[in-house]
Design an enzyme around this catalytic site. Structure first.
Site, mmCIF file in Angstrom:
data_model
loop_
_atom_site.group_PDB
_atom_site.id
_atom_site.type_symbol
_atom_site.label_atom_id
_atom_site.label_comp_id
_atom_site.label_asym_id
_atom_site.label_seq_id
_atom_site.Cartn_x
_atom_site.Cartn_y
_atom_site.Cartn_z
ATOM 1 N N ARG A 18 -28.242 -0.806 34.025
ATOM 2 C CA ARG A 18 -27.947 -1.178 32.751
ATOM 3 C C ARG A 18 -29.247 -0.686 32.120
ATOM 4 O O ARG A 18 -29.139 -0.409 30.696
ATOM 5 C CB ARG A 18 -27.877 -2.476 32.422
ATOM 6 C CG ARG A 18 -28.756 -3.763 33.020
ATOM 7 C CD ARG A 18 -28.164 -5.018 32.776
ATOM 8 N NE ARG A 18 -28.964 -5.981 33.186
ATOM 9 C CZ ARG A 18 -29.338 -6.525 34.415
ATOM 10 N NH1 ARG A 18 -28.675 -5.958 35.397
ATOM 11 N NH2 ARG A 18 -30.170 -7.573 34.737
ATOM 12 N N HIS A 72 -32.119 -3.008 27.182
ATOM 13 C CA HIS A 72 -30.779 -2.274 27.406
ATOM 14 C C HIS A 72 -29.638 -2.657 26.589
ATOM 15 O O HIS A 72 -29.532 -3.806 26.012
ATOM 16 C CB HIS A 72 -30.361 -2.561 28.923
ATOM 17 C CG HIS A 72 -29.974 -4.036 29.202
ATOM 18 N ND1 HIS A 72 -28.811 -4.528 28.907
ATOM 19 C CD2 HIS A 72 -30.772 -5.101 29.716
ATOM 20 C CE1 HIS A 72 -28.761 -5.735 29.470
ATOM 21 N NE2 HIS A 72 -29.959 -5.899 29.790
ATOM 22 N N GLN A 104 -25.393 -3.606 25.876
ATOM 23 C CA GLN A 104 -24.495 -4.640 26.329
ATOM 24 C C GLN A 104 -24.033 -4.353 27.358
ATOM 25 O O GLN A 104 -23.285 -3.196 27.993
ATOM 26 C CB GLN A 104 -23.580 -4.971 25.223
ATOM 27 C CG GLN A 104 -22.549 -6.091 25.253
ATOM 28 C CD GLN A 104 -21.625 -6.329 24.385
ATOM 29 O OE1 GLN A 104 -22.095 -6.731 23.256
ATOM 30 N NE2 GLN A 104 -20.196 -5.698 24.257
ATOM 31 N N GLU A 118 -35.168 -7.333 35.530
ATOM 32 C CA GLU A 118 -35.066 -8.795 34.649
ATOM 33 C C GLU A 118 -35.732 -9.863 35.650
ATOM 34 O O GLU A 118 -35.829 -9.604 36.753
ATOM 35 C CB GLU A 118 -33.733 -8.970 34.512
ATOM 36 C CG GLU A 118 -33.177 -10.545 33.924
ATOM 37 C CD GLU A 118 -34.131 -10.518 32.354
ATOM 38 O OE1 GLU A 118 -35.381 -10.663 32.323
ATOM 39 O OE2 GLU A 118 -33.490 -10.511 31.442
ATOM 40 N N LEU A 148 -20.788 -6.376 30.169
ATOM 41 C CA LEU A 148 -19.705 -7.362 30.203
ATOM 42 C C LEU A 148 -20.377 -8.845 30.464
ATOM 43 O O LEU A 148 -19.892 -9.844 30.003
ATOM 44 C CB LEU A 148 -18.626 -6.947 31.340
ATOM 45 C CG LEU A 148 -17.596 -8.032 31.403
ATOM 46 C CD1 LEU A 148 -16.802 -8.173 30.147
ATOM 47 C CD2 LEU A 148 -16.435 -7.492 32.333
ATOM 48 N N TRP A 149 -21.327 -8.959 31.427
ATOM 49 C CA TRP A 149 -21.792 -10.310 31.663
ATOM 50 C C TRP A 149 -22.469 -10.725 30.354
ATOM 51 O O TRP A 149 -22.743 -11.833 30.337
ATOM 52 C CB TRP A 149 -22.769 -10.044 32.923
ATOM 53 C CG TRP A 149 -21.867 -10.278 34.195
ATOM 54 C CD1 TRP A 149 -20.521 -9.950 34.278
ATOM 55 C CD2 TRP A 149 -22.715 -10.519 35.426
ATOM 56 N NE1 TRP A 149 -20.333 -10.242 35.509
ATOM 57 C CE2 TRP A 149 -21.363 -10.266 36.304
ATOM 58 C CE3 TRP A 149 -23.650 -10.704 35.959
ATOM 59 C CZ2 TRP A 149 -21.389 -10.635 37.723
ATOM 60 C CZ3 TRP A 149 -23.951 -11.049 37.215
ATOM 61 C CH2 TRP A 149 -22.683 -11.112 38.342
#
Length: 212
Positions: A59, A10, A12, A83, A14-15
């Protein structure tokens, strides 16, 4: 017969930028991630995919949607492509994890999280399950996550666990290509689609190490 699978990480979030463990937390793409997905989708569309399957986390699903918009294919969601679950580490930075759990950090085993072998098994099983639905010479695009894909690829290739670290991490919106032939699966490309760049991922530190 020559079925191929594009394993696409996926864009980018923010995390990713903040180096936080995302795991199963449903974090959206940031503005850069959306642009990455559109750029990569324009390249992958030229491969004429037959099927698009994605993790159900947004994401990944939103990354897959960029390709679906170009190709007209639907995106099939599969939670087995999620994930690696991060347990107590989800939302924490690597520095916070190292400070709070030095022993577990060294082995990259999150309290309450998934074992790498379990992740490898579920992602590889999903890859094989969806690939089996392809026609001969079909192309499957799987949108998923950094650690999940690296582990699933290693298991699909039949690599022994002590060699899994030989596969480096995947950059945001980069991909690897697997091909199934008469003698099994082989790796055609790895971390393709960009020039080498720093990797921010939930993967173990060695695989996701920044390459400045």
């Amino acid at each position: 017969m020559s079925r191929r699978v594009v394993c696409w990480r996926h864009g980018q979030t923010l995390w990713n930028v903040e180096h936080r463990f995302q795991g199963h937390t449903d974090i959206p793409l940031d503005e850069t991630g959306v642009a990455q997905a559109r750029r990569a989708a324009s390249l992958l569309a030229a491969l004429r995919p037959s099927m698009i399957v994605s993790s159900d986390l947004r994401r990944a699903a939103d990354t897959a949607a960029a390709l679906a918009e170009i190709t007209g294919l639907e995106v099939i969601l599969d939670k087995d492509l999620r994930e690696r679950g991060g347990g107590e580490w989800e939302g924490l930075t690597r520095e916070q994890i190292a400070a709070g759990w030095p022993r577990e950090y060294a082995s990259w085993e999150a309290p309450g999280g998934e074992l790498v072998t379990d992740v490898a098994d579920r992602v590889s099983a999903a890859i094989r399950r969806w690939a089996a639905k392809l026609d001969d010479d079909g192309l499957l695009v799987i949108a998923s996550h950094g650690a999940a894909l690296r582990l699933g690829i290693a298991r699909t290739l039949g690599l022994p666990e002590d060699l899994w670290s030989a596969l480096g991490g995947l950059s945001n919106c980069s991909w690897s290509v697997l091909e199934e032939g008469s003698k099994g699966w082989r790796l055609l490309e790895h971390n393709a689609g960009t020039l080498p760049e720093p990797i921010s991922s939930d993967d173990l530190p060695q695989a996701a190490e920044d390459r400045a």
